[in-house]
Design an enzyme around this catalytic site. Structure first.
Site, PDB file in Angstrom:
ATOM      1  N   SER A  26      14.024 -38.317  -0.989  1.00 29.02           N
ATOM      2  CA  SER A  26      13.191 -39.428  -1.450  1.00 29.02           C
ATOM      3  C   SER A  26      11.839 -39.335  -0.744  1.00 29.02           C
ATOM      4  O   SER A  26      11.683 -38.573   0.221  1.00 29.02           O
ATOM      5  CB  SER A  26      13.875 -40.744  -1.095  1.00 29.02           C
ATOM      6  OG  SER A  26      14.006 -40.816   0.311  1.00 29.02           O
ATOM      7  N   THR A  29      12.161 -39.734   3.014  1.00 33.02           N
ATOM      8  CA  THR A  29      12.821 -38.631   3.729  1.00 33.02           C
ATOM      9  C   THR A  29      11.925 -37.401   3.783  1.00 33.02           C
ATOM     10  O   THR A  29      11.811 -36.753   4.836  1.00 33.02           O
ATOM     11  CB  THR A  29      14.165 -38.286   3.051  1.00 33.02           C
ATOM     12  OG1 THR A  29      14.962 -39.470   3.017  1.00 33.02           O
ATOM     13  CG2 THR A  29      14.907 -37.210   3.806  1.00 33.02           C
ATOM     14  N   ARG A  33      10.494 -35.189   7.016  1.00 34.87           N
ATOM     15  CA  ARG A  33      10.659 -33.737   7.154  1.00 34.87           C
ATOM     16  C   ARG A  33       9.290 -33.061   7.308  1.00 34.87           C
ATOM     17  O   ARG A  33       9.112 -32.162   8.120  1.00 34.87           O
ATOM     18  CB  ARG A  33      11.378 -33.154   5.948  1.00 34.87           C
ATOM     19  CG  ARG A  33      12.714 -33.784   5.634  1.00 34.87           C
ATOM     20  CD  ARG A  33      13.888 -33.036   6.230  1.00 34.87           C
ATOM     21  NE  ARG A  33      15.152 -33.610   5.792  1.00 34.87           N
ATOM     22  CZ  ARG A  33      15.799 -34.611   6.406  1.00 34.87           C
ATOM     23  NH1 ARG A  33      15.328 -35.135   7.527  1.00 34.87           N
ATOM     24  NH2 ARG A  33      16.939 -35.079   5.918  1.00 34.87           N
ATOM     25  N   LYS A 136      23.335 -36.749  -9.137  1.00 36.03           N
ATOM     26  CA  LYS A 136      23.934 -36.935  -7.817  1.00 36.03           C
ATOM     27  C   LYS A 136      23.812 -38.387  -7.380  1.00 36.03           C
ATOM     28  O   LYS A 136      22.778 -39.028  -7.621  1.00 36.03           O
ATOM     29  CB  LYS A 136      23.220 -36.048  -6.794  1.00 36.03           C
ATOM     30  CG  LYS A 136      23.818 -36.155  -5.396  1.00 36.03           C
ATOM     31  CD  LYS A 136      22.940 -35.538  -4.324  1.00 36.03           C
ATOM     32  CE  LYS A 136      22.249 -36.630  -3.522  1.00 36.03           C
ATOM     33  NZ  LYS A 136      21.600 -36.128  -2.304  1.00 36.03           N
ATOM     34  N   GLU A 177      29.304 -37.887  -4.311  1.00 34.19           N
ATOM     35  CA  GLU A 177      29.036 -37.551  -2.905  1.00 34.19           C
ATOM     36  C   GLU A 177      29.365 -38.707  -1.967  1.00 34.19           C
ATOM     37  O   GLU A 177      28.533 -39.579  -1.734  1.00 34.19           O
ATOM     38  CB  GLU A 177      27.567 -37.132  -2.721  1.00 34.19           C
ATOM     39  CG  GLU A 177      27.257 -36.757  -1.265  1.00 34.19           C
ATOM     40  CD  GLU A 177      25.803 -36.329  -1.024  1.00 34.19           C
ATOM     41  OE1 GLU A 177      24.988 -36.413  -1.957  1.00 34.19           O
ATOM     42  OE2 GLU A 177      25.504 -35.931   0.106  1.00 34.19           O
ATOM     43  N   LYS A 219      31.069 -33.606  -3.751  1.00 34.68           N
ATOM     44  CA  LYS A 219      30.183 -33.151  -2.663  1.00 34.68           C
ATOM     45  C   LYS A 219      30.548 -33.919  -1.397  1.00 34.68           C
ATOM     46  O   LYS A 219      30.008 -34.998  -1.128  1.00 34.68           O
ATOM     47  CB  LYS A 219      28.719 -33.372  -3.049  1.00 34.68           C
ATOM     48  CG  LYS A 219      27.725 -33.028  -1.937  1.00 34.68           C
ATOM     49  CD  LYS A 219      26.304 -32.920  -2.461  1.00 34.68           C
ATOM     50  CE  LYS A 219      25.317 -32.782  -1.329  1.00 34.68           C
ATOM     51  NZ  LYS A 219      23.970 -32.406  -1.782  1.00 34.68           N
ATOM     52  N   GLY A 263      23.397 -32.338   8.706  1.00 34.54           N
ATOM     53  CA  GLY A 263      22.792 -32.286  10.036  1.00 34.54           C
ATOM     54  C   GLY A 263      23.356 -31.173  10.901  1.00 34.54           C
ATOM     55  O   GLY A 263      22.950 -30.996  12.056  1.00 34.54           O
ATOM     56  N   SER A 289      25.947 -27.309  -1.290  1.00 37.64           N
ATOM     57  CA  SER A 289      24.897 -28.099  -1.927  1.00 37.64           C
ATOM     58  C   SER A 289      24.049 -28.655  -0.784  1.00 37.64           C
ATOM     59  O   SER A 289      24.054 -29.839  -0.504  1.00 37.64           O
ATOM     60  CB  SER A 289      25.518 -29.229  -2.755  1.00 37.64           C
ATOM     61  OG  SER A 289      24.504 -30.062  -3.276  1.00 37.64           O
TER      62      SER A 289
HETATM   63  P1  13P Z   1      22.046 -32.184   3.741  1.00 38.83           P
HETATM   64  O1  13P Z   1      22.614 -30.846   3.347  1.00 38.83           O
HETATM   65  O2  13P Z   1      20.769 -32.082   4.495  1.00 38.83           O
HETATM   66  O3  13P Z   1      23.072 -33.073   4.383  1.00 38.83           O
HETATM   67  O4  13P Z   1      21.649 -32.919   2.394  1.00 38.83           O
HETATM   68  C1  13P Z   1      22.497 -32.855   1.328  1.00 38.83           C
HETATM   69  C2  13P Z   1      22.255 -33.988   0.437  1.00 38.83           C
HETATM   70  O5  13P Z   1      22.006 -33.827  -0.723  1.00 38.83           O
HETATM   71  C3  13P Z   1      22.346 -35.322   0.988  1.00 38.83           C
HETATM   72  O6  13P Z   1      22.484 -36.230  -0.043  1.00 38.83           O
END
Ligand code: 13P
Length: 339
Positions: A26, A29, A33, A136, A177, A219, A263, A289
């Protein structure tokens, strides 16, 4: 709903020892980064960064799909080709993150529930028209004293199932996920216990919501020690515990399990995946993923400079290649040194 089409898309996503690039950060985020490498986040720097990743020569050998953010799905290469069209032409399936983030759970404000169901049916139709073929939704489960509560697990599982039903109705493969976070000093045993409870809640709700398991992808997190746990479980134990938990909870009809990295360092995320794939036959394809575990070395090499394009693309391709080797159980740490 076209079951054949859903199963075909899911099949494409897990084929040929390839995996997904999660590039769906997003705005907040990606800003975080970018800040870590001194890049200012603007619509154009975000576009240029994603273009660097997507146009990496040879990436289609290792990457089967890309998860994008709403803004990214609407962006184009510098030659004016929409990213979704560019990727589709390469044989990479475009995907889209559709949740609107984890918000405090009413009645248990230290826990979170993921929102974004309102208007989702209409958004999915638009995303399908823009070329997305999978979606997702991420639920976030924290481990702590007295948490997660059963309430939190049920609320998140129900939202995941409602999202998955809407995706399948719209012809998009849902990536389900449920992420049990690594944050904390908990042991791997506690992570296993919480992951078991989470997956139980999720698959119960998926069943109630009539989800076609053959047309979805799971996931999950790996079963792993908390980041601050003094006794870190080794690679073999993480692989064995993760497989044990998944075997107890994930029906064999689910075609693929594509892990998040959560992480972990890039190297460990690859080593864990490879160890699971050497453990012998599992009913599902086990792949990746990853966001951070695929992107961090590339982001560090990039630093927002065109002059660093080749170096950053090489770093990304390298991680994609090593994770593809891990899908075949063929990764060794010696390969890291060779790089
Ligand atoms: P990470 O592999 O950095 O955990 O991110 C995967 C992801 O799509 C988080 O929703």
């Amino acid at each position: 709903m076209n079951l054949k089409e859903l199963a075909r898309t899911a099949g494409q996503m897990i084929a040929d020892h390839r995996g997904l690039l999660a590039a769906d950060e997003s705005a907040g985020t990606i800003e975080k980064r970018f800040k870590s490498v001194g890049v200012i986040s603007t619509e154009e720097t975000r576009r240029a960064y994603r273009e660097m990743l997507f146009t990496t020569p040879g990436v289609e050998k290792f990457i089967s799909g890309v998860i994008m953010y709403d803004e990214t799905l609407r962006q184009k290469t510098s030659a004016g080709v929409p990213f979704a069209d560019y990727l589709t032409k390469l044989g990479i399936v475009p995907g889209i993150k559709v949740d609107k983030g984890a918000k405090p759970l009413a009645g248990s404000p230290d826990e979170k529930v993921t929102e974004g169901l309102d208007g989702l049916r209409e958004r999915l139709q638009e995303y399908h028209a823009l070329g997305a073929r999978f979606a997702k939704w991420r639920a976030v489960i924290e481990i702590g004293v007295g948490v997660p509560s059963n309430y939190c697990l049920r609320a998140n599982a129900q939202a995941l199932a409602r999202y998955a039903a809407l995706c399948q109705e719209a012809g998009l493969v849902p990536i389900v996920e449920p992420e049990v976070l690594m944050d904390g000093a908990h042991t791997i045993e506690r992570c296993a216990e919480v992951t078991l409870a989470t997956l139980k809640a999720v698959f119960d709700e998926l069943d109630i919501h009539r989800i076609i398991l053959e047309g979805m992808i799971l996931k999950p997190n790996m079963v792993i020690s908390g980041m601050q746990c003094p006794q870190q479980a080794g690679v073999a134990q993480v692989a064995a515990e993760t497989l044990r938990v998944l075997r107890l909870r994930v029906p064999a009809a689910v075609p693929g399990i594509m892990f998040l990295s959560g992480g972990q360092s890039a190297e460990l995320a690859t080593a864990h995946l490879s160890a699971m794939n050497t453990h012998g036959p599992a009913p599902w394809t086990l792949s990746f993923s990853y966001a951070r575990a695929l992107q961090t070395p590339a982001l560090e090499a990039w630093q927002g400079r065109t002059a660093n394009l080749a170096a950053s693309q090489n770093a990304f391709l390298r991680r994609a290649q090593l994770n593809s080797a891990a899908c075949a159980g063929a990764y060794t740490t010696r390969m890291e040194k060779a790089a």
